[in-house]
Design a protein around this motif. Structure first.
Motif, mmCIF file in Angstrom:
data_model
loop_
_atom_site.group_PDB
_atom_site.id
_atom_site.type_symbol
_atom_site.label_atom_id
_atom_site.label_comp_id
_atom_site.label_asym_id
_atom_site.label_seq_id
_atom_site.Cartn_x
_atom_site.Cartn_y
_atom_site.Cartn_z
ATOM 1 N N GLY A 204 11.379 -19.935 81.681
ATOM 2 C CA GLY A 204 12.104 -21.104 81.189
ATOM 3 C C GLY A 204 13.131 -20.741 80.138
ATOM 4 N N PHE A 205 12.749 -19.867 79.215
ATOM 5 C CA PHE A 205 13.643 -19.424 78.150
ATOM 6 C C PHE A 205 14.905 -18.790 78.742
ATOM 7 N N ILE A 206 14.719 -17.887 79.671
ATOM 8 C CA ILE A 206 15.851 -17.177 80.270
ATOM 9 C C ILE A 206 16.697 -18.111 81.127
ATOM 10 N N SER A 207 16.058 -18.980 81.900
ATOM 11 C CA SER A 207 16.832 -19.849 82.790
ATOM 12 C C SER A 207 17.743 -20.787 82.010
ATOM 13 N N LEU A 208 17.239 -21.416 80.967
ATOM 14 C CA LEU A 208 18.101 -22.307 80.187
ATOM 15 C C LEU A 208 19.071 -21.529 79.306
ATOM 16 N N GLY A 209 18.684 -20.329 78.911
ATOM 17 C CA GLY A 209 19.617 -19.467 78.200
ATOM 18 C C GLY A 209 20.810 -19.121 79.083
ATOM 19 N N TYR A 210 20.513 -18.762 80.350
ATOM 20 C CA TYR A 210 21.589 -18.507 81.315
ATOM 21 C C TYR A 210 22.465 -19.741 81.488
ATOM 22 N N GLU A 211 21.837 -20.882 81.620
ATOM 23 C CA GLU A 211 22.606 -22.097 81.843
ATOM 24 C C GLU A 211 23.579 -22.342 80.700
ATOM 25 N N MET A 212 23.117 -22.231 79.482
ATOM 26 C CA MET A 212 23.993 -22.460 78.338
ATOM 27 C C MET A 212 25.103 -21.407 78.259
ATOM 28 N N LEU A 213 24.750 -20.159 78.512
ATOM 29 C CA LEU A 213 25.728 -19.079 78.491
ATOM 30 C C LEU A 213 26.805 -19.298 79.541
ATOM 31 N N LEU B 130 26.543 -12.694 85.890
ATOM 32 C CA LEU B 130 27.324 -12.410 84.681
ATOM 33 C C LEU B 130 28.537 -11.548 84.992
ATOM 34 N N LEU B 131 28.365 -10.574 85.893
ATOM 35 C CA LEU B 131 29.510 -9.750 86.293
ATOM 36 C C LEU B 131 30.570 -10.579 87.013
ATOM 37 N N LEU B 132 30.128 -11.492 87.870
ATOM 38 C CA LEU B 132 31.089 -12.351 88.573
ATOM 39 C C LEU B 132 31.810 -13.274 87.597
ATOM 40 N N ALA C 120 16.299 -11.201 87.928
ATOM 41 C CA ALA C 120 17.045 -10.504 86.875
ATOM 42 C C ALA C 120 18.311 -9.876 87.447
ATOM 43 N N PHE C 121 18.194 -9.262 88.614
ATOM 44 C CA PHE C 121 19.357 -8.635 89.250
ATOM 45 C C PHE C 121 20.407 -9.687 89.607
ATOM 46 N N SER C 122 19.976 -10.817 90.176
ATOM 47 C CA SER C 122 20.946 -11.855 90.555
ATOM 48 C C SER C 122 21.613 -12.460 89.321
ATOM 49 N N GLY C 123 20.876 -12.579 88.220
ATOM 50 C CA GLY C 123 21.478 -13.066 86.977
ATOM 51 C C GLY C 123 22.514 -12.102 86.430
ATOM 52 N N ALA C 124 22.223 -10.803 86.525
ATOM 53 C CA ALA C 124 23.182 -9.790 86.065
ATOM 54 C C ALA C 124 24.433 -9.801 86.940
ATOM 55 N N PHE D 47 23.642 -21.217 91.460
ATOM 56 C CA PHE D 47 22.656 -21.609 92.470
ATOM 57 C C PHE D 47 21.757 -20.441 92.893
ATOM 58 N N ILE D 48 22.332 -19.278 93.123
ATOM 59 C CA ILE D 48 21.566 -18.155 93.672
ATOM 60 C C ILE D 48 20.443 -17.692 92.735
ATOM 61 N N PRO D 49 20.702 -17.392 91.463
ATOM 62 C CA PRO D 49 19.567 -17.035 90.601
ATOM 63 C C PRO D 49 18.574 -18.183 90.441
ATOM 64 N N ALA D 50 19.065 -19.411 90.484
ATOM 65 C CA ALA D 50 18.174 -20.561 90.320
ATOM 66 C C ALA D 50 17.190 -20.679 91.483
ATOM 67 N N VAL D 51 17.594 -20.274 92.679
ATOM 68 C CA VAL D 51 16.665 -20.283 93.809
ATOM 69 C C VAL D 51 15.484 -19.363 93.503
ATOM 70 N N PHE D 52 15.779 -18.170 93.012
ATOM 71 C CA PHE D 52 14.703 -17.229 92.681
ATOM 72 C C PHE D 52 13.857 -17.750 91.514
ATOM 73 N N MET D 53 14.501 -18.386 90.528
ATOM 74 C CA MET D 53 13.751 -18.973 89.420
ATOM 75 C C MET D 53 12.855 -20.106 89.928
ATOM 76 N N GLY D 54 13.356 -20.843 90.915
ATOM 77 C CA GLY D 54 12.561 -21.914 91.514
ATOM 78 C C GLY D 54 11.361 -21.387 92.272
ATOM 79 N N ILE D 55 11.451 -20.176 92.783
ATOM 80 C CA ILE D 55 10.318 -19.541 93.457
ATOM 81 C C ILE D 55 9.279 -19.103 92.431
ATOM 82 N N LEU D 56 9.738 -18.636 91.279
ATOM 83 C CA LEU D 56 8.821 -18.120 90.262
ATOM 84 C C LEU D 56 7.848 -19.170 89.734
ATOM 85 N N PHE D 57 8.327 -20.385 89.537
ATOM 86 C CA PHE D 57 7.459 -21.382 88.908
ATOM 87 C C PHE D 57 6.232 -21.703 89.765
#
Length: 177
Positions: A25-34, A97-99, A90-94, A131-141
């Motif tokens: 949760g911390f990372i997902s909302l951190g990504y969203e704000m970033l 960020l590159l994109l 983590a890879f999809s989030g990175a 959307f793409i990292p969020a799909v993986f985050m949605g799998i994690l929960f």
């Protein structure tokens, strides 16, 4: 022998999963704000950027949860799946960020190659990259909930603990980012 064993301790042997759900949760909302902040520097208003990222996240979480929900109860070795999906997340989030770092250049190239405007392409790219990292985050929960709950003993308390842990991570992740 097929019946679940009652817990002998005061806490679940899978309590460590609450820490991982907090971090998720911390990372997902951190990504969203970033990502909202990054997008607002490329000509999108903060409200447009927030709406796109939020839509990408919510839809991605839903798709990820839907994909895993059909198989989570019959899967074996959920911890291995959780670890693998965490690495992919983590890879999809990175990559995201590159994109975003090349956001303006990518939208310029795509606008030359397609009839869509740079703004439309930028909005589509922003949605896709979130959307793409969020799909993986949605799998994690759901995986984390299944690992933590393990059986139906005290399922209400266990569900509450997982939601609390993840939501606390979301709140702190967005505030600290």
């Amino acid at each position: 022998s097929g019946a679940p064993r009652p817990e002998t301790g005061a806490s679940s042997p899978y309590s460590y999963m609450l820490i991982f759900l907090f971090l998720s949760g911390f990372i997902s909302l951190g990504y969203e704000m970033l990502w909202v902040r990054i997008l607002s520097t490329y000509g999108l208003s903060t409200s447009q950027a927030f709406a796109l990222i939020l839509a990408g996240f919510l839809l991605g979480f839903s798709v990820g949860a839907w994909v895993v929900a059909r198989k989570v109860d019959s899967s074996r070795n959920l911890e291995a799946w959780f670890s693998a999906i965490s690495i992919v997340t983590a890879f999809s989030g990175a990559v995201g960020l590159l994109l975003f770092r090349q956001f303006e250049g990518i939208t310029l190239v795509l606008s030359d190659a397609t009839p869509l405007s740079q703004l439309s392409l930028g909005m589509a790219l922003a949605f896709t990259v979130s959307f793409i990292p969020a799909v993986f985050m949605g799998i994690l929960f759901p995986l984390g909930v299944r690992i933590y709950a393990h059986d139906v003993d005290k399922i209400g308390a266990k569900a509450g603990n997982t939601f609390f842990s993840n939501t606390l991570g979301c709140v702190l992740g967005s505030l600290l980012t």
